[in-house]
Design a protein around this motif. Structure first.
Motif, short mmCIF file in Angstrom:
data_model
loop_
_atom_site.label_atom_id
_atom_site.label_comp_id
_atom_site.label_asym_id
_atom_site.label_seq_id
_atom_site.Cartn_x
_atom_site.Cartn_y
_atom_site.Cartn_z
N TYR A 116 0.79 -1.24 0.00
CA TYR A 116 0.00 0.00 0.00
C TYR A 116 0.82 1.28 0.00
CZ TYR A 116 -3.75 -3.24 1.03
OH TYR A 116 -4.63 -4.28 0.96
N ASN A 172 -1.97 15.98 0.65
CA ASN A 172 -2.37 15.35 -0.62
C ASN A 172 -2.50 13.83 -0.55
OD1 ASN A 172 -2.80 17.54 -2.32
ND2 ASN A 172 -0.60 17.80 -2.65
N PRO A 174 -4.20 10.55 0.27
CA PRO A 174 -5.58 10.18 0.58
C PRO A 174 -5.66 9.24 1.78
CG PRO A 174 -4.81 8.90 -1.27
CD PRO A 174 -3.70 9.84 -0.92
N ALA A 175 -6.85 9.05 2.31
CA ALA A 175 -7.06 8.14 3.43
C ALA A 175 -6.91 6.70 2.99
CB ALA A 175 -8.46 8.35 4.00
N TYR A 176 -6.12 5.92 3.73
CA TYR A 176 -5.98 4.50 3.43
C TYR A 176 -6.76 3.62 4.40
CZ TYR A 176 -2.98 5.00 -0.54
OH TYR A 176 -2.52 5.27 -1.79
N GLN A 179 -8.76 0.82 2.87
CA GLN A 179 -8.01 -0.28 2.26
C GLN A 179 -7.24 -1.11 3.28
OE1 GLN A 179 -6.90 2.68 -0.77
NE2 GLN A 179 -6.02 0.97 -1.87
#
Lengths: 216, 238
Positions: A116, A172, A174-176, A179
């Motif tokens: 990730y 900048n 994004p939210a993980y 995932q």
């Protein structure tokens, strides 16, 4: 044998090869149309399965979200430190891991980091993953290079802050959270700490018995 | 050729008015004898031909393999999973834990495409989906019959690589079905899984091959992880 009959026979034999050729071609080429089903059996049933369509709902999805304001059993997430990386009842980030850090967890963190995080942050955490390389080459002006995770900024951050960044994103990034599940987020935090240590380690930190393998 | 002569006499018969005029008597040419053998050859050959043709037309290679539908977004696995080296699980997050590999929500695309290629015409459908909340209408490629309950997690956790069933996705600009995915094909592996087993940490590696015989390593892994694939009907059908 009279010539005309011979010719007719030859033409018939030649023509019979045409369907064979078409079948051969179809077997070895790409098709954009789905297969023709002569007998449907029960291959396609009128039921909703995972990620299928359902025209009944406005968004067209068969799968539904839980109604707003409801919590499924066992998903309350009441523990601030574990689920939000924050000191209970406060906005401060926790400085220590709310979970036990084990060697197994560290390997898990490495694996999850490589899935990730590495595309942007790089396998070593230097902020130069392959996605960054490509985005930088495109030079569109909209891309912000990822942070070097081994730098002093991230070293100084409490583990809860890094956890929160994975879960909710930062600037900048994004939210993980959607995932990466909670336990894996903490495993990644632990691995990020390991990357930071390795960056600033000297040869004296390496166990004596494996030191030779590094010195060539 | 003696019987032939008798036949000729019988055909026209002794009462026939032409009997005496032997000159304009019709005689079957010699090649007509080929008709008997010819008919046999044509019958057997025709049967073989029909069988081969039907087998060819209804084979999975014909019906399912190579199926590469036009997708609403020209997404390239060759670029993302190949060149950029993004792991399968970055998008297919549930593959290790649930039956379905799951297609990523549009939000996953927007992780990067909120800031990369933001004006791209090819990504118009993705941006629209992100705005409206309606899913991207991807066309399903690997579609088993609805009475088959395949489980991704079970296979991934046993060390069956993605590439074993999906082929070299990392090289596909447009994804196509690479394997037959028929029941017989599934059973081949369920009866002898060794050649398709790999270490657990390499399941998503698209290019890995074992050093020696895959079956030898597979047998070792199988014993180590106690992998015993079932061939019972209820394993896949319920």
């Amino acid at each position: 044998m009279p010539r005309p009959i011979l010719y007719v026979l030859l033409v018939v034999v030649a023509a019979s090869l045409v369907p064979m050729g078409l079948v051969y071609k179809a077997r070895h080429s790409r098709k954009t149309h789905p297969r023709i089903q002569v007998v449907y059996d029960m291959d396609n049933q009128y039921k909703s399965k995972t990620q299928t369509e359902n025209a009944f709902f406005a968004d067209g999805m068969a799968m539904r979200h839980s109604p707003d304001g409801t919590v499924a059993q066992g998903q309350l997430e009441a523990d601030d430190a574990l689920y939000r990386g924050q000191v209970a009842g406060d906005t401060l980030f926790v400085e220590t891991f709310p979970v036990e850090v084990t060697s197994e967890m560290m390997y898990r963190g490495q694996e999850r980091f490589n899935i990730y995080c590495a595309p942007c942050h790089g396998a070593s955490g230097d902020g130069n993953g392959l996605v960054n390389v490509r985005a930088a080459a495109l030079a569109e002006g909209t891309w912000t290079p990822p942070t070097d995770l081994r730098g002093q900024t991230v070293i100084d951050r409490p583990v809860g802050h890094i956890y929160n960044t994975i879960k909710n994103g930062i600037r900048n990034m994004p939210a993980y959270g959607p995932q990466i599940p909670v336990s894996d987020r903490w495993a990644i935090v632990a691995y990020v700490r390991a990357l930071q240590l390795s960056r600033n380690a000297s040869i004296e930190d390496v166990p004596a018995e494996v030191r030779a393998s590094l010195q060539k | 050729m003696a019987p032939e002569k008798i036949d000729q006499n019988r055909d026209h018969g002794p009462d026939s008015p032409e009997d005496s005029t032997t000159t304009d008597k019709f005689v079957f040419p010699k090649w007509v004898n080929l008709l008997r053998e010819g008919t046999a050859v044509a019958a057997i050959g025709g049967l073989v031909y029909v069988v081969v043709l039907i087998t060819g037309v209804f084979s999975p290679e014909m019906s399912a393999m190579g199926y590469a539908p036009v997708q609403p977004v020209p997404y390239s696995h060759a670029l993302h999973a190949g060149d950029l080296g993004i792991d399968c699980r970055y998008c297919h997050t549930a593959v290790e834990t649930t039956a379905k590999a799951t297609l990523p929500p549009t939000a996953t695309c927007m992780n990067c495409h909120a800031t990369i290629k933001t004006e791209s015409e090819k990504l118009a459908v993705v941006r629209e989906s992100a705005e409206t909340g309606r899913p991207i209408p991807w066309v399903r490629i690997h579609d088993l019959p609805d009475f088959v309950y395949f489980n991704h997690a079970g296979h991934i956790q046993s060390g069956v690589g993605c590439v074993s069933c999906h082929g070299q996705i990392n090289r596909m600009t447009v994804v196509e079905q690479a394997k037959p995915l028929t029941m017989g094909w599934c059973l081949d592996c369920h009866r002898d899984p060794d050649p398709n087993l790999r270490p657990m940490d390499l399941v998503t590696d698209m290019t890995w091959t074992p050093d020696g015989d895959p079956a030898v390593l597979g047998a070792q892994l199988r014993a180590e992880h106690n992998i015993n694939p079932s061939t019972d009907c209820t394993t896949c059908h319920r």
